[in-house]
Design an enzyme around this catalytic site. Structure first.
Site, PDB file in Angstrom:
ATOM      1  N   THR A   5       0.887  -1.162   0.000  1.00  0.00           N
ATOM      2  CA  THR A   5       0.000   0.000   0.000  1.00  0.00           C
ATOM      3  C   THR A   5       0.917   1.201   0.000  1.00  0.00           C
ATOM      4  OG1 THR A   5      -1.958  -0.935   1.094  1.00  0.00           O
ATOM      5  CG2 THR A   5      -1.481   1.317   1.630  1.00  0.00           C
ATOM      6  N   ARG A  22     -14.140  -7.401  -2.063  1.00  0.00           N
ATOM      7  CA  ARG A  22     -13.532  -7.292  -0.730  1.00  0.00           C
ATOM      8  C   ARG A  22     -12.945  -5.877  -0.537  1.00  0.00           C
ATOM      9  NH1 ARG A  22      -8.087  -5.878   1.012  1.00  0.00           N
ATOM     10  NH2 ARG A  22      -7.749  -6.797   3.056  1.00  0.00           N
ATOM     11  N   ASP A  37      -8.778  -2.095   4.821  1.00  0.00           N
ATOM     12  CA  ASP A  37      -8.782  -0.944   5.729  1.00  0.00           C
ATOM     13  C   ASP A  37      -8.453   0.370   5.021  1.00  0.00           C
ATOM     14  OD1 ASP A  37      -6.200  -2.062   5.269  1.00  0.00           O
ATOM     15  OD2 ASP A  37      -5.389  -0.820   6.885  1.00  0.00           O
TER      16      ASP A  37
END
Ligand code: ASP
Length: 336
Positions: A204, A232, A235
């Site tokens: 990320t 899906r 966070d």
């Protein structure tokens, strides 16, 4: 493990008198008088990142990419721009660089597509914007920013999020724009092994910053986890899980196994501990990461406090990371 000692792989000391070790010592708690004029801290994902698995060329490429992102954000801050513009500016080159799992180079879903998530938050007014599961917007962080600035909402998902991004004039691409051969091989490997270890499943990018006016901001973008089920959401687009910013308290951007970071509400937990328990950002981040580890997850965060004190905290084997302020730049990758 608390990363208060920065084993910097590179340190650019433009007119810098400060050795890296003393920058590290200042990081724990910066008295207000020592507050840097501005500061930007970034990450490019955490995971099983081992020196023996990274060739010298690839390591150099990652360092160069981190430096490019740091410099892009610093340019904004140096010119008196806002922390929010700076974190956005730092994230964009990482979205555009196939080395990172955000934008081009994003991981594949189990359906061999890309679904990207991003969020951004301004600590001054706690305004925030996010997109989840976008498939066509070239730079998801710009879509998150547009949600914050140009809508009355905080989050858009799926086709509606892409349509919103298109309606405000953002660059749109075919989903195949995000393809890279190495991510395709990762998908095939994960599907084949079915072991689903976290080894190379995630990554990320993110940034936190303090600007010349003391405003904080945070931003995070991801392609998610390799072979994730279609639909899906992790966070990264969730305000309070991967991204949080509150002036005078802290700003956080997280990376790691999203299912655990959501359940700990990592970013808000860190800021709440700083605000309510008076903990340092490093201690608060360590505590939140300990909770992630107790549940079985791994990953890391970059955090900055209201005075510009900062930490990199992670419980994985490595995290691509860096910091820039008027005194210079540092970058690191491995657990040191
Ligand atoms: N947090 C991201 C997710 O779960 C992945 C990562 O940060 O590596 O989607």
């Amino acid at each position: 493990m608390l990363r208060s000692v920065f084993a910097a792989v590179a340190f650019v000391a433009a007119a810098c008198q400060t050795p890296i070790s003393s920058v590290a010592e200042e990081a724990e708690a910066v008295p207000e008088t020592d507050r840097p004029e501005w500061r930007l801290v970034i990450h490019g994902g955490a995971g099983v990142i081992l020196r023996e698995n990274l060739t010298a060329e690839r390591e150099a490429a990652y360092i160069a990419a981190l430096e490019t992102a740091l410099e892009a954000g610093a340019e904004v801050l140096r010119n008196g721009g806002s922390a929010t513009d700076a974190v956005q500016a730092a994230v964009i080159p990482m979205e555009d660089d196939p080395l990172f799992n955000a934008g081009q180079g994003a991981v594949f879903t189990a359906a061999a597509e890309h679904e990207l998530d991003a969020s951004i938050m301004s600590g001054a007014d706690r305004d925030a914007g996010a997109v989840a599961g976008v498939k066509r917007v070239k730079n998801p962080i710009l879509a998150a920013r547009a949600v914050m600035d140009q809508s009355e909402h905080v989050m858009f998902a799926g086709a509606g999020a892409d349509a919103f991004a298109e309606s405000v004039g953002l660059d749109m691409v075919d989903n195949s724009y995000f393809d890279t051969e190495s991510r395709r091989q990762s998908l095939e490997r994960v599907l084949r092994e079915m072991a689903r270890t976290d080894a190379d499943r995630h990554g990320t990018v993110g940034a936190v910053a303090i600007d010349v006016n003391g405003n904080l901001a945070a931003a995070t973008t991801t392609g998610g986890m390799t072979a994730k089920a279609a639909g899906r959401i992790g966070d990264s687009p969730l305000i309070g899980a991967a991204t949080y910013a509150q002036n005078g308290v802290c700003a956080v951007s997280a990376t790691g196994h999203g299912e655990y970071f959501i359940r700990v509400a990592v970013a808000k937990t860190i800021c709440a501990r700083v605000e309510l328990a008076g903990e340092s950002v490093g201690d608060a981040a360590q505590s939140a990461l300990d909770q992630v580890a107790e549940l079985g997850g791994d990953g890391g965060v970059v955090v900055i406090d209201g005075n510009g004190g900062y930490e990199y905290v992670f419980n994985s084997k490595g995290m691509y990371r860096g910091m820039i302020d008027p005194n210079g730049m540092e970058t690191a990758i491995f657990e040191e």
